[in-house]
Design a protein around this motif. Structure first.
Motif, short mmCIF file in Angstrom:
data_model
loop_
_atom_site.label_atom_id
_atom_site.label_comp_id
_atom_site.label_asym_id
_atom_site.label_seq_id
_atom_site.Cartn_x
_atom_site.Cartn_y
_atom_site.Cartn_z
N PHE A 133 0.84 -1.19 0.00
CA PHE A 133 0.00 0.00 0.00
C PHE A 133 0.88 1.24 0.00
CE2 PHE A 133 -2.08 3.35 2.53
CZ PHE A 133 -3.12 3.64 1.68
N ARG A 134 0.79 2.05 -1.01
CA ARG A 134 1.58 3.29 -1.12
C ARG A 134 0.63 4.47 -1.13
NH1 ARG A 134 5.70 3.17 -5.91
NH2 ARG A 134 6.40 4.99 -4.76
N GLN A 135 0.56 5.18 -0.04
CA GLN A 135 -0.35 6.31 0.06
C GLN A 135 0.23 7.53 -0.63
OE1 GLN A 135 -0.57 6.33 4.29
NE2 GLN A 135 0.96 7.93 4.51
N SER A 136 -0.60 8.28 -1.28
CA SER A 136 -0.17 9.50 -1.95
C SER A 136 -0.41 10.73 -1.09
CB SER A 136 -0.89 9.65 -3.29
OG SER A 136 -2.29 9.69 -3.07
N LEU A 137 -1.15 10.55 0.01
CA LEU A 137 -1.40 11.66 0.93
C LEU A 137 -1.11 11.20 2.35
CD1 LEU A 137 -4.78 13.00 -0.50
CD2 LEU A 137 -2.51 13.98 -0.84
N GLN A 138 -0.93 12.16 3.24
CA GLN A 138 -0.74 11.85 4.66
C GLN A 138 -2.10 11.85 5.35
OE1 GLN A 138 2.02 11.06 6.09
NE2 GLN A 138 1.53 11.13 8.26
N TYR A 139 -2.42 10.71 6.00
CA TYR A 139 -3.68 10.60 6.74
C TYR A 139 -3.38 10.44 8.22
CZ TYR A 139 -5.82 9.86 2.18
OH TYR A 139 -6.24 10.00 0.90
N PHE A 140 -4.20 11.02 9.05
CA PHE A 140 -4.04 10.90 10.49
C PHE A 140 -5.23 10.10 11.06
CE2 PHE A 140 -1.88 14.76 9.21
CZ PHE A 140 -0.64 14.57 9.78
N PHE A 141 -4.93 9.08 11.83
CA PHE A 141 -5.97 8.25 12.41
C PHE A 141 -5.92 8.36 13.93
CE2 PHE A 141 -4.88 6.32 8.36
CZ PHE A 141 -6.13 6.11 7.79
N TYR A 158 -3.53 8.41 19.15
CA TYR A 158 -3.16 8.95 17.85
C TYR A 158 -2.00 8.15 17.23
CZ TYR A 158 -6.00 13.07 18.84
OH TYR A 158 -7.04 13.92 19.10
N PHE A 159 -1.80 8.40 15.94
CA PHE A 159 -0.66 7.77 15.24
C PHE A 159 0.65 8.24 15.86
CE2 PHE A 159 -0.83 11.91 13.39
CZ PHE A 159 0.44 12.20 12.97
N ASP A 160 1.73 7.46 15.64
CA ASP A 160 3.03 7.78 16.23
C ASP A 160 3.77 8.79 15.35
OD1 ASP A 160 5.01 7.75 18.03
OD2 ASP A 160 5.81 5.77 17.55
N PHE A 161 4.26 9.86 15.96
CA PHE A 161 5.04 10.89 15.27
C PHE A 161 6.22 11.21 16.19
CE2 PHE A 161 5.96 15.41 14.41
CZ PHE A 161 6.26 15.33 13.06
N GLN A 162 7.43 10.85 15.75
CA GLN A 162 8.56 10.92 16.69
C GLN A 162 9.88 11.13 15.97
OE1 GLN A 162 8.83 7.44 19.12
NE2 GLN A 162 10.62 8.13 20.25
N VAL A 163 10.73 12.04 16.50
CA VAL A 163 12.12 12.21 16.04
C VAL A 163 12.97 11.17 16.74
CG1 VAL A 163 14.12 13.73 15.99
CG2 VAL A 163 11.84 14.67 15.59
N GLY A 176 -4.58 20.23 8.37
CA GLY A 176 -5.92 20.61 8.79
C GLY A 176 -5.94 20.97 10.26
N MET A 177 -6.87 20.35 11.01
CA MET A 177 -7.00 20.64 12.43
C MET A 177 -6.00 19.87 13.28
SD MET A 177 -10.47 18.51 13.34
CE MET A 177 -10.28 18.75 15.10
N ILE A 178 -5.27 18.94 12.66
CA ILE A 178 -4.34 18.10 13.41
C ILE A 178 -2.95 18.73 13.39
CG2 ILE A 178 -3.27 15.83 13.60
CD1 ILE A 178 -6.20 15.82 14.22
N SER A 179 -2.33 18.81 14.56
CA SER A 179 -0.95 19.30 14.67
C SER A 179 -0.21 18.41 15.65
CB SER A 179 -0.94 20.76 15.14
OG SER A 179 0.40 21.20 15.31
#
Length: 562
Positions: free
Chosen positions: A150-158, A173-178, A262-265
């Motif tokens: 599966f190769r997504q062309s957009l970033q989706y937040f779940f 929320y999804f994992d977002f980490q440095v 969008g509304m997600i940061s």
């Protein structure tokens, strides 16, 4: 499948397999590396002899592609009794869309009919995908095939939450980490930074990278942070990101990633901090001065940064006190000027200390105390006057005045073993040749000889080594020596009676001024008659002694006796 040729470098794009593969192949995995398959082409798997020939004159040769490009194909054949007995494919080549015609390099074997057997087993790949790193792989390594991803062309937040009779839970929320940063020590002139992370997205749209500090756990301190430029996502999973960071300084910073859609940061700061290169001083100009109350120093080094507001400096004296640089003028990342002032005369050795960085730029870093940053206090130069028993006019006519002066400086420096830059002829006049030298300190080191020590060394050499010196400065010519250094006057007086060098020596104390003829003669004629005379003049009576002194003083102070 398996590799039939080793992958010898991390950027080799063509992968050779031992079997054909489906055109629906998307990825392959070899060891720990995942590669994206961009195209599949054919290689020459085998060469068949369709019609045998004979008459081959060479014991071996190479096979060549006749009707299209060779595409790196290379094979050898071997003959027995004029016939091809074996064929060895060294490299199968790639991108053969049609079966090529094959021939031999030996025209005598042209009667052979050879047939190429193609195999769809060459993969052109993009290396190091989905968070993996390009690597070297051995011949025979296992190759795993992936036919669909599966190769997504957009970033989706779940987000996910649980619900029961007690109500709804908090969202997950999804994992977002440095995860990591490279390099961890950045250049003060700017550069490129590499970040490994989770959830960076298929493209860099919405992703910003900052260097600086957090105001709270979920907000960045904009007054203490700088944004990177040119953020680029290197792989589809958003695990590899680069950005161009701007010139800056500081001891401790965080790398902060912010993703907005969008509304997600979301915001994430690396668990480990980074820093900019610490400042280093490589040279101070001048590095030695006489006692002063005001002085401007040129400071040379690196990693001073782009902003004068981030740099502070001071001159640290040996007693621990300091004089601040006021003002401090930043010219570039490697050059600045520091002006120091004092209400009293500064006569202590010291060194320059810089602090680069502030609370607004990650904290300061301090330069180390070193010899390169040191400032030495030295005394004034000393003077030495020597009367050479040579004809002044004849010497000037023969060499020219400029050449004569330079030769006198070079001979003096060579004789005592110091740089010629420490020696300067400040006066040269007739009376034989009366030359006055000024000896400066030069660049201070732990073994530096003072001007007074240099003068004493000169006298000792001419006393103890009669053959030393050059065409002008030698024990035969140097008959009278006068120094402006008071510490040497007694030493010269004691040496006068026994030294061949000072046969006609008369010492007249001077204070950094050149005596004119009248002053010199009056001083000489008043001291000579009451001084011990050298051998063989000790037996002269008072009248002859006076006559002898008059001649010597005339000669020493400005005349020339033939």
């Amino acid at each position: 499948g398996n590799l039939i040729f080793a992958v010898s470098s991390a950027d080799q794009n063509y992968i050779f397999l031992n079997q054909s593969v489906s055109t629906y192949l998307s990825y392959v995995k070899i060891d720990q590396e995942v590669m994206l398959v961009s195209s599949i082409s054919s290689s020459i798997f085998n060469i068949q002899i369709v019609a045998p020939g004979s008459g081959c004159l060479q014991p071996n040769g190479t096979l060549v592609v006749l009707n299209q490009q060779s595409n790196d194909f290379f094979a050898q054949y071997f003959t027995t009794a004029g016939q091809i007995s074996s064929i060895h494919i060294i490299h199968p080549g790639y991108n053969f869309n049609t079966r090529p015609d094959i021939g031999t390099s030996d025209p005598s074997c042209s009667s052979y009919a050879l047939r190429a057997v193609l195999l769809n087993n060459v993969l052109e790949c993009n290396r190091g995908q989905l968070g993996t790193v390009g690597a070297v792989h051995a011949n025979g390594s296992n190759v795993f095939f992936v036919f669909s991803v599966f190769r997504q062309s957009l970033q989706y937040f779940f987000r996910i939450a649980a619900y029961n009779s007690a109500g709804i839970s908090n969202y997950l929320y999804f994992d977002f980490q440095v995860l990591s940063i490279s390099p961890t020590v950045l250049s003060t002139t700017g550069g490129i930074m590499y970040i490994e992370m989770l959830g960076g997205g298929f493209t860099a749209t919405g992703l910003t990278i900052w260097i600086g500090s957090l105001a709270t756990a979920n907000s960045i301190d904009l007054s203490k942070s700088k944004m990177c430029n040119n953020v680029v996502t290197l792989d589809d999973a958003g695990t590899k990101v680069t950005c161009t960071y701007r010139p800056w300084v500081g001891r401790k910073h965080l790398v902060i990633a912010i993703y907005e859609s969008g509304m997600i940061s979301r915001i994430s700061a690396g668990k480990s901090s980074i820093s900019f290169q610490a400042p280093v001083i490589t040279q101070i100009v001048p590095s030695y001065v006489e006692p002063f109350t005001s002085l401007t120093l040129t400071v040379i080094g690196n990693s001073f940064g782009p902003n004068a507001s981030d740099v502070a400096g001071a001159l640290i004296l040996n007693d621990g006190s300091s004089l601040p640089c006021n003002p401090i003028t930043l010219v570039s990342n490697s050059l600045l000027y520091c002006k120091v002032s004092s209400s009293r005369n500064v006569s202590q050795d010291s060194y320059v200390r810089l602090t680069v960085g502030s609370i607004w730029s990650g904290g300061g870093q301090v330069t180390a105390k070193s010899q390169a940053a040191g400032l030495a206090i030295i005394g004034p130069p000393s003077q030495l006057t020597v009367n050479l028993q040579l004809d002044f006019n004849a010497s000037v006519s023969k060499y020219g005045l400029a050449v004569l002066v330079k030769q006198l400086e070079v001979e003096f420096a060579h004789l005592v073993g110091i740089p010629v830059t420490r020696v300067r002829v400040v006066s040269i006049r007739p009376g034989s040749i009366i030359v006055t030298y000024e000896i400066s300190w030069g660049s201070p080191t732990t073994t530096l000889a003072s001007p007074a020590a240099v003068i004493q060394q000169f006298i000792n050499i001419l006393q103890n080594q009669p053959q030393a010196g050059g065409s002008f400065l030698n024990s035969a010519n140097s008959s009278n020596i006068v120094t402006s250094d008071p510490t040497l006057l007694n030493q010269l007086s004691n040496a006068a009676a026994s030294s061949q060098v000072t046969t006609y020596l008369q010492i007249c104390a001077i204070s950094n001024v050149i005596l004119d003829y009248q002053e010199c003669y009056l001083c000489c004629i008043s001291t000579c008659p009451v001084s011990p005379l050298p051998v063989p003049f000790k037996s002269l009576n008072r009248e002859l002694k006076t006559i002898w002194c008059e001649q010597r003083c005339f000669e020493f102070c400005g005349g020339f006796v033939t």
